[in-house]
Design a protein around this motif. Structure first.
Motif, mmCIF file in Angstrom:
data_model
loop_
_atom_site.group_PDB
_atom_site.id
_atom_site.type_symbol
_atom_site.label_atom_id
_atom_site.label_comp_id
_atom_site.label_asym_id
_atom_site.label_seq_id
_atom_site.Cartn_x
_atom_site.Cartn_y
_atom_site.Cartn_z
ATOM 1 N N PHE A 25 0.828 -1.209 0.000
ATOM 2 C CA PHE A 25 0.000 0.000 0.000
ATOM 3 C C PHE A 25 0.859 1.254 0.000
ATOM 4 O O PHE A 25 0.578 2.212 -0.712
ATOM 5 C CB PHE A 25 -0.936 0.031 1.219
ATOM 6 C CG PHE A 25 -2.182 -0.775 1.036
ATOM 7 C CD1 PHE A 25 -3.092 -0.466 0.045
ATOM 8 C CD2 PHE A 25 -2.445 -1.843 1.877
ATOM 9 C CE1 PHE A 25 -4.250 -1.216 -0.128
ATOM 10 C CE2 PHE A 25 -3.588 -2.592 1.730
ATOM 11 C CZ PHE A 25 -4.496 -2.281 0.719
ATOM 12 N N TYR A 26 1.911 1.242 0.775
ATOM 13 C CA TYR A 26 2.770 2.416 0.890
ATOM 14 C C TYR A 26 3.437 2.752 -0.447
ATOM 15 O O TYR A 26 3.486 3.904 -0.851
ATOM 16 C CB TYR A 26 3.833 2.186 1.967
ATOM 17 C CG TYR A 26 4.752 3.369 2.168
ATOM 18 C CD1 TYR A 26 4.321 4.479 2.877
ATOM 19 C CD2 TYR A 26 6.028 3.368 1.631
ATOM 20 C CE1 TYR A 26 5.155 5.571 3.058
ATOM 21 C CE2 TYR A 26 6.874 4.446 1.809
ATOM 22 C CZ TYR A 26 6.426 5.553 2.525
ATOM 23 O OH TYR A 26 7.248 6.632 2.685
ATOM 24 N N LYS A 28 2.414 1.633 -3.325
ATOM 25 C CA LYS A 28 1.411 1.503 -4.383
ATOM 26 C C LYS A 28 1.829 0.437 -5.397
ATOM 27 O O LYS A 28 1.894 0.666 -6.605
ATOM 28 C CB LYS A 28 1.181 2.852 -5.062
ATOM 29 C CG LYS A 28 0.582 3.876 -4.138
ATOM 30 C CD LYS A 28 0.460 5.221 -4.814
ATOM 31 C CE LYS A 28 -0.181 6.253 -3.939
ATOM 32 N NZ LYS A 28 0.446 6.545 -2.702
ATOM 33 N N TRP A 30 1.581 -3.835 -6.561
ATOM 34 C CA TRP A 30 0.812 -5.078 -6.479
ATOM 35 C C TRP A 30 1.561 -6.155 -5.706
ATOM 36 O O TRP A 30 0.997 -7.183 -5.358
ATOM 37 C CB TRP A 30 0.504 -5.592 -7.890
ATOM 38 C CG TRP A 30 -0.531 -4.753 -8.564
ATOM 39 C CD1 TRP A 30 -0.309 -3.797 -9.497
ATOM 40 C CD2 TRP A 30 -1.931 -4.770 -8.327
ATOM 41 N NE1 TRP A 30 -1.501 -3.220 -9.872
ATOM 42 C CE2 TRP A 30 -2.518 -3.799 -9.164
ATOM 43 C CE3 TRP A 30 -2.758 -5.512 -7.488
ATOM 44 C CZ2 TRP A 30 -3.878 -3.553 -9.179
ATOM 45 C CZ3 TRP A 30 -4.116 -5.270 -7.515
ATOM 46 C CH2 TRP A 30 -4.661 -4.306 -8.353
ATOM 47 N N GLY A 32 2.270 -6.150 -2.794
ATOM 48 C CA GLY A 32 1.648 -6.284 -1.479
ATOM 49 C C GLY A 32 0.728 -7.483 -1.388
ATOM 50 O O GLY A 32 0.478 -8.012 -0.306
#
Length: 61
Positions: A25-26, A28, A30, A32
Motif C-alpha cells: 500500500f505504501y 502503491k 501489487w 503487497g
C-alpha cells in the motif's frame, strides 16, 4: 490437512503478512498481494512447503 504450524510460527507469519501488505500500500505496488500468502497459511495452520519435508512446528502431544 494435518496442521503443521505452531503458535510462534503463526504469529510471525501474521506479522510478516501485514508488513508486506502495508509495504504494498505504501509503495502503491501489487507486490503487497504476496502478503496474503503468509496470512492464509497462518489462518489455516498449514504450510505447503513444510509438508514434503515432514517439518512441523506444532507441539507434540
Amino acid at each position: 490437512m494435518i496442521k503443521n504450524m505452531g503458535a510462534a510460527d503463526k504469529t510471525i507469519r501474521i506479522i510478516l503478512g501485514i508488513i508486506i501488505i502495508g509495504g504494498g500500500f505504501y509503495y502503491k505496488s501489487w507486490w503487497g498481494l504476496v502478503g496474503l500468502i503468509p496470512l492464509l497459511t497462518a489462518f489455516i495452520s498449514w504450510c505447503p512447503l513444510y509438508a514434503p519435508f515432514g517439518i512441523s512446528t506444532c507441539r507434540k502431544k
